[in-house]
Design a protein around this motif. Structure first.
Motif, PDB file in Angstrom:
ATOM      1  N   MET A  47      -4.627   4.017   4.254  1.00  0.00           N
ATOM      2  CA  MET A  47      -5.912   4.623   4.627  1.00  0.00           C
ATOM      3  C   MET A  47      -6.975   3.570   4.872  1.00  0.00           C
ATOM      4  SD  MET A  47      -6.352   7.508   1.764  1.00  0.00           S
ATOM      5  CE  MET A  47      -5.397   8.995   1.763  1.00  0.00           C
ATOM      6  N   ASN A  48      -7.878   3.905   5.755  1.00  0.00           N
ATOM      7  CA  ASN A  48      -9.107   3.135   5.899  1.00  0.00           C
ATOM      8  C   ASN A  48     -10.264   4.048   5.545  1.00  0.00           C
ATOM      9  OD1 ASN A  48      -7.704   0.918   6.725  1.00  0.00           O
ATOM     10  ND2 ASN A  48      -8.444   0.940   8.833  1.00  0.00           N
ATOM     11  N   LEU A  49     -11.279   3.464   4.943  1.00  0.00           N
ATOM     12  CA  LEU A  49     -12.412   4.248   4.494  1.00  0.00           C
ATOM     13  C   LEU A  49     -13.681   3.738   5.162  1.00  0.00           C
ATOM     14  CD1 LEU A  49     -12.306   5.594   1.037  1.00  0.00           C
ATOM     15  CD2 LEU A  49     -14.522   5.021   1.966  1.00  0.00           C
ATOM     16  N   TRP A  50     -14.417   4.642   5.755  1.00  0.00           N
ATOM     17  CA  TRP A  50     -15.635   4.278   6.489  1.00  0.00           C
ATOM     18  C   TRP A  50     -16.827   4.947   5.821  1.00  0.00           C
ATOM     19  CZ3 TRP A  50     -14.650   1.389  11.027  1.00  0.00           C
ATOM     20  CH2 TRP A  50     -13.301   1.345  11.410  1.00  0.00           C
TER      21      TRP A  50
ATOM     22  N   ILE B  25     -10.073   2.505  16.438  1.00  0.00           N
ATOM     23  CA  ILE B  25     -10.885   3.643  15.990  1.00  0.00           C
ATOM     24  C   ILE B  25     -12.045   3.121  15.160  1.00  0.00           C
ATOM     25  CG2 ILE B  25     -10.958   5.629  14.444  1.00  0.00           C
ATOM     26  CD1 ILE B  25      -8.291   6.453  15.316  1.00  0.00           C
TER      27      ILE B  25
ATOM     28  N   LEU C 299     -16.720   0.002   8.137  1.00  0.00           N
ATOM     29  CA  LEU C 299     -15.478  -0.020   7.373  1.00  0.00           C
ATOM     30  C   LEU C 299     -15.763  -0.521   5.964  1.00  0.00           C
ATOM     31  CD1 LEU C 299     -12.424   0.450   7.636  1.00  0.00           C
ATOM     32  CD2 LEU C 299     -12.195  -1.947   8.272  1.00  0.00           C
ATOM     33  N   SER C 300     -15.371   0.270   4.974  1.00  0.00           N
ATOM     34  CA  SER C 300     -15.682  -0.125   3.609  1.00  0.00           C
ATOM     35  C   SER C 300     -14.426  -0.502   2.838  1.00  0.00           C
ATOM     36  CB  SER C 300     -16.464   1.000   2.934  1.00  0.00           C
ATOM     37  OG  SER C 300     -15.842   1.466   1.790  1.00  0.00           O
ATOM     38  N   GLN C 301     -13.303   0.058   3.214  1.00  0.00           N
ATOM     39  CA  GLN C 301     -12.046  -0.299   2.548  1.00  0.00           C
ATOM     40  C   GLN C 301     -10.917  -0.109   3.544  1.00  0.00           C
ATOM     41  OE1 GLN C 301     -11.938   1.029  -1.372  1.00  0.00           O
ATOM     42  NE2 GLN C 301      -9.809   0.528  -1.743  1.00  0.00           N
ATOM     43  N   ALA C 302     -10.029  -1.101   3.648  1.00  0.00           N
ATOM     44  CA  ALA C 302      -8.989  -1.028   4.684  1.00  0.00           C
ATOM     45  C   ALA C 302      -7.622  -1.289   4.100  1.00  0.00           C
ATOM     46  CB  ALA C 302      -9.293  -2.026   5.796  1.00  0.00           C
ATOM     47  N   GLU C 303      -6.694  -0.443   4.459  1.00  0.00           N
ATOM     48  CA  GLU C 303      -5.302  -0.642   4.050  1.00  0.00           C
ATOM     49  C   GLU C 303      -4.398  -0.838   5.257  1.00  0.00           C
ATOM     50  OE1 GLU C 303      -5.510   2.184   0.084  1.00  0.00           O
ATOM     51  OE2 GLU C 303      -4.401   2.848   1.831  1.00  0.00           O
ATOM     52  N   TYR C 304      -4.905  -0.560   6.422  1.00  0.00           N
ATOM     53  CA  TYR C 304      -4.107  -0.822   7.625  1.00  0.00           C
ATOM     54  C   TYR C 304      -5.026  -1.382   8.692  1.00  0.00           C
ATOM     55  CZ  TYR C 304      -5.961   3.404   9.872  1.00  0.00           C
ATOM     56  OH  TYR C 304      -6.782   4.347  10.423  1.00  0.00           O
ATOM     57  N   ARG C 305      -4.419  -1.999   9.665  1.00  0.00           N
ATOM     58  CA  ARG C 305      -5.178  -2.564  10.761  1.00  0.00           C
ATOM     59  C   ARG C 305      -4.724  -1.946  12.072  1.00  0.00           C
ATOM     60  NH1 ARG C 305      -4.541  -8.788  10.795  1.00  0.00           N
ATOM     61  NH2 ARG C 305      -2.542  -8.326   9.848  1.00  0.00           N
ATOM     62  N   ASP C 306      -5.649  -1.854  12.995  1.00  0.00           N
ATOM     63  CA  ASP C 306      -5.275  -1.436  14.338  1.00  0.00           C
ATOM     64  C   ASP C 306      -4.616  -2.624  15.023  1.00  0.00           C
ATOM     65  OD1 ASP C 306      -6.395   1.096  14.043  1.00  0.00           O
ATOM     66  OD2 ASP C 306      -8.384   0.380  14.612  1.00  0.00           O
TER      67      ASP C 306
ATOM     68  N   VAL D 237       0.833  -1.186   0.000  1.00  0.00           N
ATOM     69  CA  VAL D 237       0.000   0.000   0.000  1.00  0.00           C
ATOM     70  C   VAL D 237       0.875   1.245   0.000  1.00  0.00           C
ATOM     71  CG1 VAL D 237      -1.391   1.303   1.627  1.00  0.00           C
ATOM     72  CG2 VAL D 237      -2.086  -0.988   0.948  1.00  0.00           C
TER      73      VAL D 237
ATOM     74  N   ASP E 218      -6.613  -8.788   1.816  1.00  0.00           N
ATOM     75  CA  ASP E 218      -5.770  -8.748   0.627  1.00  0.00           C
ATOM     76  C   ASP E 218      -4.927  -7.493   0.563  1.00  0.00           C
ATOM     77  OD1 ASP E 218      -7.638  -6.905   0.084  1.00  0.00           O
ATOM     78  OD2 ASP E 218      -8.210  -7.661  -1.873  1.00  0.00           O
ATOM     79  N   SER E 219      -4.898  -6.761   1.645  1.00  0.00           N
ATOM     80  CA  SER E 219      -4.058  -5.568   1.629  1.00  0.00           C
ATOM     81  C   SER E 219      -2.878  -5.763   2.566  1.00  0.00           C
ATOM     82  CB  SER E 219      -4.871  -4.339   2.034  1.00  0.00           C
ATOM     83  OG  SER E 219      -5.150  -4.376   3.401  1.00  0.00           O
ATOM     84  N   VAL E 220      -1.721  -5.521   2.028  1.00  0.00           N
ATOM     85  CA  VAL E 220      -0.515  -5.590   2.841  1.00  0.00           C
ATOM     86  C   VAL E 220      -0.190  -4.163   3.222  1.00  0.00           C
ATOM     87  CG1 VAL E 220       1.957  -6.010   2.753  1.00  0.00           C
ATOM     88  CG2 VAL E 220       0.383  -7.650   1.762  1.00  0.00           C
ATOM     89  N   ASN E 221       0.047  -3.916   4.457  1.00  0.00           N
ATOM     90  CA  ASN E 221       0.420  -2.563   4.807  1.00  0.00           C
ATOM     91  C   ASN E 221       1.850  -2.524   5.273  1.00  0.00           C
ATOM     92  OD1 ASN E 221       0.439  -3.376   7.501  1.00  0.00           O
ATOM     93  ND2 ASN E 221      -1.722  -2.900   7.718  1.00  0.00           N
ATOM     94  N   ARG E 222       2.282  -1.298   5.543  1.00  0.00           N
ATOM     95  CA  ARG E 222       3.677  -1.117   5.906  1.00  0.00           C
ATOM     96  C   ARG E 222       4.022  -1.857   7.182  1.00  0.00           C
ATOM     97  NH1 ARG E 222       6.585   3.227   4.806  1.00  0.00           N
ATOM     98  NH2 ARG E 222       6.563   3.959   6.916  1.00  0.00           N
ATOM     99  N   LYS E 223       3.048  -1.898   8.078  1.00  0.00           N
ATOM    100  CA  LYS E 223       3.322  -2.586   9.324  1.00  0.00           C
ATOM    101  C   LYS E 223       3.486  -4.078   9.062  1.00  0.00           C
ATOM    102  CE  LYS E 223      -0.271  -0.974  11.266  1.00  0.00           C
ATOM    103  NZ  LYS E 223      -1.337  -0.643  12.201  1.00  0.00           N
TER     104      LYS E 223
END
Lengths: 146, 131
Positions: free
Chosen positions: A43-46, B70, B77-84, A38, B3-8
């Motif tokens: 980003m996350n979208l709500w 958060i 949540l409709s689209q996620a690129e990172y996770r808490d 990414v 299916d999203s890989v994030n920096r973390k």
């Protein structure tokens, strides 16, 4: 809803270490269907009845270091993470954080009134509230029995 | 989201399992050395300064951060690129660190640890006498 129109935003400056690493990985595993890393910031979208909220992880970047603009249905986040300047004689043992400019564009499902957008940041997380204009909200049609 | 890989995730989740049902990330770190200190800078977004623990056990410095979750009320949540999630990472420090002088500050989700180098013990001169 898709992020776009240019897909995910990108680190400007095509020579960033992250990009080079990504290119190396792509070369090595080019035929594997790995998910794309990414872009920054992730980003996350709500979505809700009142509109859309975008949250982004921007550790080390305050609101004052970012420029958030809304034009019609496009949300643009631009900024720069400055590398700290050190006196002579400082040597790095590890350097894993990324520095430099970044920019991302998100396409929203509706046109947003720029004056109604609210952006806050706390603990390195940016939150942008983008309310849906009243005129754009779904209308309930009254049904009367005849 | 899966299916999203994030920096973390790219920087690696640690092997240790948390008792909380959240992922544990290895925070990205810059480490540099100045004339009189070693400085560690760790990215821990979405962690309250009060939820960060830094412990030094012998020469192992461990940083723990409990991330908040958060979820804007009324939103899905409709689209996620990172996770808490939580953050954890340990470092083995060089010997000559003044443990009492370690200072920690947090700003915008970035933890900075200043580890002062301890003053070298004055060299002892041993006088040699002829016998």
């Amino acid at each position: 809803m898709a992020f776009g129109p240019h897909g995910f935003g990108h680190w400007e400056g095509g020579d960033s270490p992250l990009r080079r690493l990504q290119e190396d990985i792509n070369r090595a595993f080019g035929d594997m269907r790995w998910p794309q890393a990414v872009e920054f910031p992730p980003m996350n979208l709500w979505r809700g009845p009142e509109g859309v909220i975008v949250t982004a992880e921007v550790p080390g970047i305050g609101l004052q270091d970012m420029e958030i603009t809304v034009h019609q249905n496009a949300l643009i986040i631009k900024g720069r993470r400055e590398q700290p300047t050190h006196a002579a004689g400082v040597s790095y043992h590890r350097q894993e954080r990324e520095y430099g400019p970044f920019a991302r564009t998100v396409t929203l499902p509706f046109n947003v009134d720029p004056d109604s957008v609210k952006a806050t940041a706390q603990n390195g997380v940016l939150m942008i509230e983008l309310p849906r204009p009243e005129a754009d909200k779904p209308k309930r049609i009254q049904i009367r029995a005849v | 989201m899966t299916d999203s890989v994030n920096r973390k995730a790219a920087s690696g989740e640690t092997g240790a399992e948390s008792t909380r049902n959240v992922p544990v990330f290895r925070p990205a770190a810059d480490i540099y050395e100045t004339k009189d200190a070693l400085v560690l800078v760790l990215e821990m977004p979405n962690v309250d300064p009060g939820d960060i623990d830094v412990t030094l056990d012998k020469r192992v410095l461990t940083v723990l951060g409990r991330g908040k979750s958060i979820v804007p009320e009324g939103y899905a949540l409709s689209q996620a690129e990172y996770r808490d999630g939580d953050y954890e990472r340990s470092f083995t420090l060089p010997e000559a660190i003044d443990a009492d002088g370690i200072a920690a500050t947090v700003k915008d989700g970035v933890l900075s640890l200043n580890l002062p180098k301890s003053k070298p013990a004055p060299a002892k001169t041993i006088s040699v006498k002829t016998g």
